[in-house]
Design a protein around this motif. Structure first.
Motif, short mmCIF file in Angstrom:
data_model
loop_
_atom_site.label_atom_id
_atom_site.label_comp_id
_atom_site.label_asym_id
_atom_site.label_seq_id
_atom_site.Cartn_x
_atom_site.Cartn_y
_atom_site.Cartn_z
N THR A 36 28.91 -15.07 0.50
CA THR A 36 27.72 -15.17 -0.34
C THR A 36 27.35 -13.80 -0.90
OG1 THR A 36 26.92 -17.06 0.94
CG2 THR A 36 25.29 -15.89 -0.40
N THR A 84 29.14 -24.10 -2.14
CA THR A 84 28.24 -24.89 -1.30
C THR A 84 26.85 -24.92 -1.92
OG1 THR A 84 27.48 -23.01 0.02
CG2 THR A 84 29.51 -24.13 0.77
N GLU A 85 26.01 -25.81 -1.43
CA GLU A 85 24.62 -25.85 -1.91
C GLU A 85 23.89 -24.55 -1.59
OE1 GLU A 85 23.07 -28.02 -3.97
OE2 GLU A 85 25.10 -28.80 -4.15
N ALA A 86 24.17 -23.96 -0.45
CA ALA A 86 23.55 -22.68 -0.10
C ALA A 86 23.99 -21.58 -1.07
CB ALA A 86 23.90 -22.29 1.34
N GLU A 87 25.27 -21.54 -1.39
CA GLU A 87 25.77 -20.55 -2.35
C GLU A 87 25.17 -20.78 -3.73
OE1 GLU A 87 30.11 -19.63 -0.33
OE2 GLU A 87 29.92 -21.32 -1.73
N ALA A 89 22.24 -22.01 -4.36
CA ALA A 89 20.86 -21.52 -4.30
C ALA A 89 20.84 -20.00 -4.45
CB ALA A 89 20.20 -21.95 -2.99
N ARG A 114 14.78 -23.86 -2.86
CA ARG A 114 16.19 -24.12 -2.52
C ARG A 114 16.73 -23.03 -1.62
NH1 ARG A 114 19.34 -24.58 -7.84
NH2 ARG A 114 21.09 -24.73 -6.41
N ARG A 117 15.44 -23.41 1.92
CA ARG A 117 16.05 -24.52 2.66
C ARG A 117 17.36 -24.11 3.33
NH1 ARG A 117 14.22 -27.86 -1.59
NH2 ARG A 117 16.17 -27.71 -2.72
N HIS A 118 18.04 -23.13 2.76
CA HIS A 118 19.38 -22.78 3.23
C HIS A 118 19.47 -21.49 4.04
CE1 HIS A 118 21.27 -26.05 1.08
NE2 HIS A 118 20.53 -25.73 0.02
N TYR A 119 18.46 -20.65 3.94
CA TYR A 119 18.55 -19.33 4.59
C TYR A 119 17.31 -19.06 5.44
CZ TYR A 119 22.32 -18.74 1.24
OH TYR A 119 23.47 -18.91 0.50
N ASP A 120 17.51 -18.39 6.58
CA ASP A 120 16.38 -18.02 7.43
C ASP A 120 15.72 -16.74 6.88
OD1 ASP A 120 17.79 -15.71 8.42
OD2 ASP A 120 18.54 -16.83 10.15
#
Length: 161
Positions: A36, A84-87, A89, A114, A117-120
């Motif tokens: 990422t 991915t969805e995280a990437e 975002a 978004r 939702r994917h990262y702390d």
């Protein structure tokens, strides 16, 4: 075209460069996934037209095992199936945080949600800092006319010496 100035040939430039590198090392050591990090840096560098940084982040990502398909598609990430969805975002945040001058009103609430939702919290701090730092580095590269093409993977580590 030749670079306008070697930042590291001057005491203050070398001091600034070392500090920028030190910040990048803190981000690199964070829990934000390395793929990422490279994708974000590559995308911001593409947007900013910094050939030097595009060269660095493409080669470093490839050396770390990133696929050519993903590297080739990062500029068209919305129209590809390899992220991915995280990437996605992180890439959306990168674009909105980089293109502030292009009429964006900053980062949209939807994009921020978004990302959250994917990262702390630690990963978000690293991501936001990474976007800010790569934009600063891109501007240095473009202003100083640093050219892409000659970078050898891993050679930025010499900055810390």
């Amino acid at each position: 075209m030749e670079p306008r100035m070697n930042l590291f040939a001057h005491e203050i430039g070398a001091r600034i460069g070392k500090r920028i590198f030190a910040v990048s090392q803190v981000i690199r050591q964070s829990s934000l996934p390395e793929p990422t990090q490279e994708l974000v840096q590559l995308r911001a560098s593409q947007i900013n037209g910094c050939g030097f940084c595009v060269d660095i982040h493409t080669k470093d990502a490839a050396a770390a095992g990133e696929t050519s398909a993903r590297l080739n598609l990062v500029a068209a990430w919305r129209h590809s199936t390899v992220f991915t969805e995280a990437e996605r975002a992180a890439l959306a945040l990168t674009e909105e945080g980089t293109r502030i001058i292009d009429g964006y009103e900053g980062v949209r609430d939807e994009t921020w949600a978004r990302v959250r939702r994917h990262y702390d919290d630690d990963q978000v701090v690293a991501l936001v800092s990474l976007i800010a730092m790569i934009n600063a580095t891109n501007r240095l590269g473009v202003i100083l006319n640093n050219q892409g093409g000659a970078y050898e993977p891993g050679s930025l580590a010499t900055v810390a010496v």
